[in-house]
Design a protein around this motif. Structure first.
Motif, PDB file in Angstrom:
ATOM      1  N   ARG A   1      -8.249  -9.783 -19.163  1.00 51.20           N
ATOM      2  CA  ARG A   1      -6.849  -9.934 -18.774  1.00 51.20           C
ATOM      3  C   ARG A   1      -6.563  -9.301 -17.415  1.00 51.20           C
ATOM      4  O   ARG A   1      -5.558  -9.600 -16.784  1.00 51.20           O
ATOM      5  CB  ARG A   1      -5.937  -9.297 -19.819  1.00 51.20           C
ATOM      6  CG  ARG A   1      -6.026  -9.919 -21.201  1.00 51.20           C
ATOM      7  CD  ARG A   1      -5.172  -9.153 -22.176  1.00 51.20           C
ATOM      8  NE  ARG A   1      -3.753  -9.155 -21.786  1.00 51.20           N
ATOM      9  CZ  ARG A   1      -2.846  -8.328 -22.270  1.00 51.20           C
ATOM     10  NH1 ARG A   1      -3.199  -7.404 -23.148  1.00 51.20           N
ATOM     11  NH2 ARG A   1      -1.595  -8.405 -21.871  1.00 51.20           N
ATOM     12  N   VAL A   2      -7.421  -8.398 -16.970  1.00 47.97           N
ATOM     13  CA  VAL A   2      -7.175  -7.644 -15.737  1.00 47.97           C
ATOM     14  C   VAL A   2      -7.738  -8.394 -14.537  1.00 47.97           C
ATOM     15  O   VAL A   2      -8.924  -8.727 -14.487  1.00 47.97           O
ATOM     16  CB  VAL A   2      -7.802  -6.241 -15.819  1.00 47.97           C
ATOM     17  CG1 VAL A   2      -7.582  -5.491 -14.504  1.00 47.97           C
ATOM     18  CG2 VAL A   2      -7.207  -5.452 -16.976  1.00 47.97           C
ATOM     19  N   GLN A   3      -6.893  -8.659 -13.561  1.00 45.50           N
ATOM     20  CA  GLN A   3      -7.316  -9.239 -12.291  1.00 45.50           C
ATOM     21  C   GLN A   3      -7.343  -8.136 -11.233  1.00 45.50           C
ATOM     22  O   GLN A   3      -6.406  -7.358 -11.117  1.00 45.50           O
ATOM     23  CB  GLN A   3      -6.337 -10.324 -11.842  1.00 45.50           C
ATOM     24  CG  GLN A   3      -6.142 -11.459 -12.812  1.00 45.50           C
ATOM     25  CD  GLN A   3      -5.112 -12.444 -12.282  1.00 45.50           C
ATOM     26  OE1 GLN A   3      -5.344 -13.132 -11.281  1.00 45.50           O
ATOM     27  NE2 GLN A   3      -3.953 -12.507 -12.950  1.00 45.50           N
ATOM     28  N   ARG A   4      -8.413  -8.103 -10.474  1.00 44.39           N
ATOM     29  CA  ARG A   4      -8.483  -7.188  -9.332  1.00 44.39           C
ATOM     30  C   ARG A   4      -7.939  -7.929  -8.114  1.00 44.39           C
ATOM     31  O   ARG A   4      -8.556  -8.887  -7.648  1.00 44.39           O
ATOM     32  CB  ARG A   4      -9.915  -6.734  -9.088  1.00 44.39           C
ATOM     33  CG  ARG A   4     -10.503  -5.852 -10.178  1.00 44.39           C
ATOM     34  CD  ARG A   4     -11.948  -5.546  -9.827  1.00 44.39           C
ATOM     35  NE  ARG A   4     -12.615  -4.782 -10.841  1.00 44.39           N
ATOM     36  CZ  ARG A   4     -12.758  -3.457 -10.837  1.00 44.39           C
ATOM     37  NH1 ARG A   4     -12.231  -2.763  -9.843  1.00 44.39           N
ATOM     38  NH2 ARG A   4     -13.400  -2.839 -11.803  1.00 44.39           N
ATOM     39  N   VAL A   5      -6.805  -7.488  -7.637  1.00 42.40           N
ATOM     40  CA  VAL A   5      -6.147  -8.139  -6.506  1.00 42.40           C
ATOM     41  C   VAL A   5      -6.421  -7.339  -5.242  1.00 42.40           C
ATOM     42  O   VAL A   5      -6.247  -6.110  -5.231  1.00 42.40           O
ATOM     43  CB  VAL A   5      -4.629  -8.243  -6.756  1.00 42.40           C
ATOM     44  CG1 VAL A   5      -3.920  -8.810  -5.520  1.00 42.40           C
ATOM     45  CG2 VAL A   5      -4.351  -9.097  -7.984  1.00 42.40           C
ATOM     46  N   ARG A   6      -6.864  -8.028  -4.208  1.00 43.80           N
ATOM     47  CA  ARG A   6      -7.050  -7.367  -2.907  1.00 43.80           C
ATOM     48  C   ARG A   6      -6.094  -8.006  -1.907  1.00 43.80           C
ATOM     49  O   ARG A   6      -6.093  -9.219  -1.717  1.00 43.80           O
ATOM     50  CB  ARG A   6      -8.493  -7.489  -2.426  1.00 43.80           C
ATOM     51  CG  ARG A   6      -8.756  -6.718  -1.127  1.00 43.80           C
ATOM     52  CD  ARG A   6     -10.238  -6.549  -0.889  1.00 43.80           C
ATOM     53  NE  ARG A   6     -10.845  -5.664  -1.843  1.00 43.80           N
ATOM     54  CZ  ARG A   6     -10.859  -4.331  -1.763  1.00 43.80           C
ATOM     55  NH1 ARG A   6     -10.260  -3.723  -0.738  1.00 43.80           N
ATOM     56  NH2 ARG A   6     -11.451  -3.601  -2.682  1.00 43.80           N
ATOM     57  N   SER A   7      -5.292  -7.180  -1.270  1.00 45.48           N
ATOM     58  CA  SER A   7      -4.282  -7.665  -0.331  1.00 45.48           C
ATOM     59  C   SER A   7      -4.930  -8.061   0.987  1.00 45.48           C
ATOM     60  O   SER A   7      -6.068  -7.667   1.281  1.00 45.48           O
ATOM     61  CB  SER A   7      -3.241  -6.568  -0.094  1.00 45.48           C
ATOM     62  OG  SER A   7      -3.777  -5.568   0.759  1.00 45.48           O
ATOM     63  N   PRO A   8      -4.207  -8.804   1.827  1.00 46.92           N
ATOM     64  CA  PRO A   8      -4.729  -9.111   3.165  1.00 46.92           C
ATOM     65  C   PRO A   8      -5.086  -7.857   3.958  1.00 46.92           C
ATOM     66  O   PRO A   8      -6.002  -7.867   4.783  1.00 46.92           O
ATOM     67  CB  PRO A   8      -3.585  -9.882   3.831  1.00 46.92           C
ATOM     68  CG  PRO A   8      -2.855 -10.511   2.683  1.00 46.92           C
ATOM     69  CD  PRO A   8      -2.942  -9.519   1.558  1.00 46.92           C
TER      70      PRO A   8
ATOM     71  N   PRO B   1      -1.367 -13.194  -7.948  1.00 51.70           N
ATOM     72  CA  PRO B   1      -2.176 -12.385  -7.032  1.00 51.70           C
ATOM     73  C   PRO B   1      -1.748 -12.490  -5.569  1.00 51.70           C
ATOM     74  O   PRO B   1      -1.723 -11.480  -4.857  1.00 51.70           O
ATOM     75  CB  PRO B   1      -3.592 -12.947  -7.238  1.00 51.70           C
ATOM     76  CG  PRO B   1      -3.575 -13.526  -8.608  1.00 51.70           C
ATOM     77  CD  PRO B   1      -2.197 -14.066  -8.802  1.00 51.70           C
ATOM     78  N   GLU B   2      -1.418 -13.688  -5.097  1.00 47.53           N
ATOM     79  CA  GLU B   2      -1.052 -13.841  -3.689  1.00 47.53           C
ATOM     80  C   GLU B   2       0.235 -13.089  -3.364  1.00 47.53           C
ATOM     81  O   GLU B   2       0.323 -12.357  -2.363  1.00 47.53           O
ATOM     82  CB  GLU B   2      -0.907 -15.320  -3.347  1.00 47.53           C
ATOM     83  CG  GLU B   2      -0.610 -15.568  -1.870  1.00 47.53           C
ATOM     84  CD  GLU B   2      -0.562 -17.048  -1.523  1.00 47.53           C
ATOM     85  OE1 GLU B   2      -0.148 -17.370  -0.386  1.00 47.53           O
ATOM     86  OE2 GLU B   2      -0.918 -17.882  -2.385  1.00 47.53           O
ATOM     87  N   ALA B   3       1.246 -13.246  -4.219  1.00 51.13           N
ATOM     88  CA  ALA B   3       2.508 -12.548  -3.983  1.00 51.13           C
ATOM     89  C   ALA B   3       2.331 -11.047  -4.109  1.00 51.13           C
ATOM     90  O   ALA B   3       2.933 -10.269  -3.344  1.00 51.13           O
ATOM     91  CB  ALA B   3       3.572 -13.044  -4.968  1.00 51.13           C
ATOM     92  N   LEU B   4       1.499 -10.615  -5.042  1.00 48.93           N
ATOM     93  CA  LEU B   4       1.270  -9.181  -5.195  1.00 48.93           C
ATOM     94  C   LEU B   4       0.554  -8.622  -3.978  1.00 48.93           C
ATOM     95  O   LEU B   4       0.873  -7.518  -3.510  1.00 48.93           O
ATOM     96  CB  LEU B   4       0.466  -8.891  -6.459  1.00 48.93           C
ATOM     97  CG  LEU B   4       0.104  -7.420  -6.690  1.00 48.93           C
ATOM     98  CD1 LEU B   4       1.353  -6.546  -6.745  1.00 48.93           C
ATOM     99  CD2 LEU B   4      -0.719  -7.256  -7.954  1.00 48.93           C
ATOM    100  N   GLY B   5      -0.411  -9.361  -3.428  1.00 51.87           N
ATOM    101  CA  GLY B   5      -1.104  -8.887  -2.233  1.00 51.87           C
ATOM    102  C   GLY B   5      -0.150  -8.625  -1.088  1.00 51.87           C
ATOM    103  O   GLY B   5      -0.233  -7.594  -0.407  1.00 51.87           O
ATOM    104  N   ALA B   6       0.798  -9.546  -0.881  1.00 51.31           N
ATOM    105  CA  ALA B   6       1.784  -9.350   0.181  1.00 51.31           C
ATOM    106  C   ALA B   6       2.674  -8.145  -0.114  1.00 51.31           C
ATOM    107  O   ALA B   6       3.027  -7.370   0.783  1.00 51.31           O
ATOM    108  CB  ALA B   6       2.632 -10.608   0.339  1.00 51.31           C
ATOM    109  N   ALA B   7       3.037  -7.965  -1.373  1.00 54.96           N
ATOM    110  CA  ALA B   7       3.888  -6.839  -1.748  1.00 54.96           C
ATOM    111  C   ALA B   7       3.168  -5.511  -1.547  1.00 54.96           C
ATOM    112  O   ALA B   7       3.767  -4.518  -1.096  1.00 54.96           O
ATOM    113  CB  ALA B   7       4.331  -6.994  -3.202  1.00 54.96           C
ATOM    114  N   LEU B   8       1.878  -5.466  -1.876  1.00 51.16           N
ATOM    115  CA  LEU B   8       1.099  -4.241  -1.677  1.00 51.16           C
ATOM    116  C   LEU B   8       1.094  -3.834  -0.209  1.00 51.16           C
ATOM    117  O   LEU B   8       1.289  -2.656   0.127  1.00 51.16           O
ATOM    118  CB  LEU B   8      -0.332  -4.433  -2.170  1.00 51.16           C
ATOM    119  CG  LEU B   8      -0.542  -4.631  -3.675  1.00 51.16           C
ATOM    120  CD1 LEU B   8      -1.997  -4.972  -3.959  1.00 51.16           C
ATOM    121  CD2 LEU B   8      -0.127  -3.382  -4.447  1.00 51.16           C
ATOM    122  N   ASP B   9       0.872  -4.792   0.667  1.00 45.18           N
ATOM    123  CA  ASP B   9       0.867  -4.467   2.094  1.00 45.18           C
ATOM    124  C   ASP B   9       2.241  -4.000   2.554  1.00 45.18           C
ATOM    125  O   ASP B   9       2.355  -3.099   3.406  1.00 45.18           O
ATOM    126  CB  ASP B   9       0.428  -5.683   2.901  1.00 45.18           C
ATOM    127  CG  ASP B   9      -1.083  -5.904   2.848  1.00 45.18           C
ATOM    128  OD1 ASP B   9      -1.798  -4.992   2.378  1.00 45.18           O
ATOM    129  OD2 ASP B   9      -1.542  -6.979   3.261  1.00 45.18           O
TER     130      ASP B   9
END
Length: 425
Positions: free
Chosen positions: A15-22, A208-216
Motif C-alpha cells: 500500500r505504501v508508495q515511495r514518492v520522490r519530488s522533482p 504521487p505527482e501532486a504530492l511531489g509538487a507539494a513536497l517541494d
C-alpha cells in the motif's frame, strides 16, 4: 496453542508508495480517496537532544513558536490563514525529533503546504512571542514541580542518563528557560530544520505527482545538512533509589533497567516478555501480584521505551506512602522470578494474541497510519516491517521468551525514582 498470522490480501508494504519530488525529496504515501482529506506527519531528527547543555527547553520553545507567525504573515495573520481554510498545523517534540502534523482538505493542499513552508523556512520568532512562549513553558514547568509522576520521571532520567542529553528535561527548567534568547532559537532552527534531517509520511486523497509538487513547495528550500545520530547510551544507576520528598498521601514510583534495542533479533521476544511482566492488559504478572493479590495500587505497568540512543524497560505505579516499600519489593520479586523461571507457553500465547490484536486497533485512522509510517522511517525500517513484525511476534516460543527474559531482566537490578513521602525508602 500456536498462533498463525495469515497473509493479508494486501500487505502494508504494497500500500505504501515511495514518492520522490522533482526537487529530490522523498515521502511515503498511502493513497486513499475515500474522504477528501490529507493527513501529513513529518519529523526532523534532533529535537531536545540538540538543546545547548545550559539551555534545555529550546527545542520545546521552537516547536511552539513555529506557528506564531512566519514568512509575510505575523502571528495573528498566520493563524487566520490556517483557520480560513480549516488547515490544522501543529508541532511537538519527542526525545530525538521535532515533529509536525498537517491536516487539510485535499482542495486546500496547495495553500496548506505553502503555509507549512513559511513556518519551516521563515518563522518570525518575534521577541514578544519568544517572551510569551517562554513564560507559558515556564508555567508548565512550575506546575510539574508538584506533579509526582513528572517529578519521578525527571529524577529517573537525570540519574539514569547522567552526562547524556537524555538526562535533561525536554521542557527545560526555570533557570535554563531564562537563558534562552532568540539567537539560540535561530541557531537551533538552522541546525535542525533541514532536508537532511527530514522524513515525511502522507495518507489521503492525493496522487504521487501532486504530492511531489507539494513536497517541494514546503521543504525544497530548506538547507541540505543533517545532524549526527544521537550518541548511544545505556540506563545507569541500577540499584540506586532516588527519593524526592513531596507532602502527598501517595508515592509515585518509577523503576527501570536497560532494554533490548529494536534492531536486536530478540526484540520481538522482549515485547512478549514485557507484555507478560507489566503490559497494558489486566493479566500481567505485576498487575496480578501488586494490585489483585495485595491491593497495593490502582495500576502498575511496564513498557519498552525506545529512543535513537537507548532502549529502556520502564515501569511505574503509585501507592500509599506506608506501603511503598512493600510494593517495590513485590515488583522486584516478580522481576527476579520471571528472569529466573521464564514464561509458560500459555502466558506467551496470551501476550502474543494481545500484541497482535491491539496493534491493529491502533491503525484505525489516517493520522495513526501516517504516524506509523513516519516512525518506521525514523527507525530506519522498511515499509514491510509491519508485516514482518506480526510474523516475528507470532513465532516467539517459550525458549525465545526465556532467553529474552534473561537478557532483559538480568539480575533484576533496578534504578528507582520515587516522588512522595515513602516510608522505608
Amino acid at each position: 496453542m500456536t498462533i498463525h498470522v495469515p497473509p493479508p490480501a494486501t500487505t502494508f508494504s504494497e500500500r505504501v508508495q515511495r514518492v520522490r519530488s522533482p526537487g529530490g525529496l522523498e515521502a511515503w504515501l498511502v493513497e486513499d480517496h475515500t474522504l477528501p482529506i490529507l493527513s501529513v506527519q513529518f519529523g526532523f531528527r534532533g529535537g531536545p537532544v540538540l538543546d545547548p547543555p545550559d539551555r534545555a527547553g529550546a527545542a520545546r520553545m521552537l516547536a511552539d513558536l513555529l506557528t506564531e507567525g512566519a514568512g509575510p504573515l505575523e502571528g495573528g495573520a498566520f493563524r487566520r490563514a490556517l483557520g480560513d481554510q480549516a488547515i490544522r498545523l501543529s508541532f511537538s517534540i519527542w526525545s530525538d525529533t521535532l515533529r509536525g502534523e498537517l491536516k487539510t482538505l485535499s482542495r486546500n493542499a496547495e495553500r496548506a503546504f505553502e503555509l507549512l513552508g513559511f513556518a519551516l523556512r521563515a518563522p518570525l520568532l518575534a521577541p514578544d512571542d519568544v517572551a510569551r512562549i517562554r513564560g507559558a513553558v515556564a508555567s508548565e514547568v512550575r506546575a510539574a514541580l508538584s506533579q509526582p509522576d513528572k517529578v519521578a520521571g525527571r529524577a529517573f532520567a537525570a540519574r539514569g542518563f547522567e552526562g547524556h542529553p537524555y538526562a535533561r528535561p525536554a521542557n527545560g527548567d526555570l533557570a535554563s528557560l531564562e537563558r534562552i534568547e532568540r539567537v539560540d532559537l535561530v541557531a537551533l532552527h538552522a541546525r535542525m530544520v533541514s532536508r537532511g534531517n527530514l522524513r515525511v509520511a502522507v495518507v489521503g486523497a492525493i496522487g504521487p505527482e501532486a504530492l511531489g509538487a507539494a513536497l517541494d513547495r514546503a521543504f525544497a528550500e530548506l538547507p541540505p545538512e543533517a545532524v549526527a545520530p544521537t550518541p548511544a547510551t545505556v540506563l545507569g544507576g541500577l540499584g540506586d533509589r532516588v527519593v524526592t520528598r513531596l507532602e502527598l498521601p501517595q508515592s509515585t514510583i518509577r523503576f527501570g533497567r536497560p532494554g533490548i534495542p529494536r534492531t536486536d533479533p530478540d526484540f520481538a521476544a522482549a515485547m512478549v516478555v514485557n507484555q507478560c511482566l507489566g503490559g497494558g492488559d489486566l493479566s500481567s504478572r505485576l498487575f496480578r501480584a501488586v494490585r489483585e493479590q495485595r491491593g497495593l495500587c490502582y495500576s502498575v505497568r511496564s513498557m519498552l521505551q525506545l529512543a535513537d540512543g537507548a532502549s529502556t524497560l520502564v515501569g511505574t505505579t503509585a501507592t500509599r506512602n506506608d506501603r511503598a516499600a512493600e510494593a517495590l519489593g513485590v515488583i522486584q520479586d516478580e522481576i527476579h522470578r520471571l528472569s529466573r523461571e521464564g514464561l509458560a507457553a500459555e502466558e506467551i500465547d496470551r501476550a502474543k494474541g494481545y500484541l497482535l490484536g491491539s496493534h491493529k486497533l491502533r491503525l484505525d485512522t489516517s493520522p495513526a497510519i501516517a504516524a506509523l509510517m513516519l516512525q518506521l522511517q525514523l527507525d530506519g525500517r522498511e515499509p514491510d516491517w509491519l508485516d514482518t513484525r506480526n510474523r516475528c511476534i507470532a513465532a516467539v516460543s517459550p525458549a525465545d521468551g526465556r532467553r529474552a527474559a534473561e537478557r532483559l531482566l538480568g539480575d533484576g537490578g533496578l534504578l528507582v525514582a520515587v516522588a512522595g513521602d515513602p516510608e522505608g525508602l
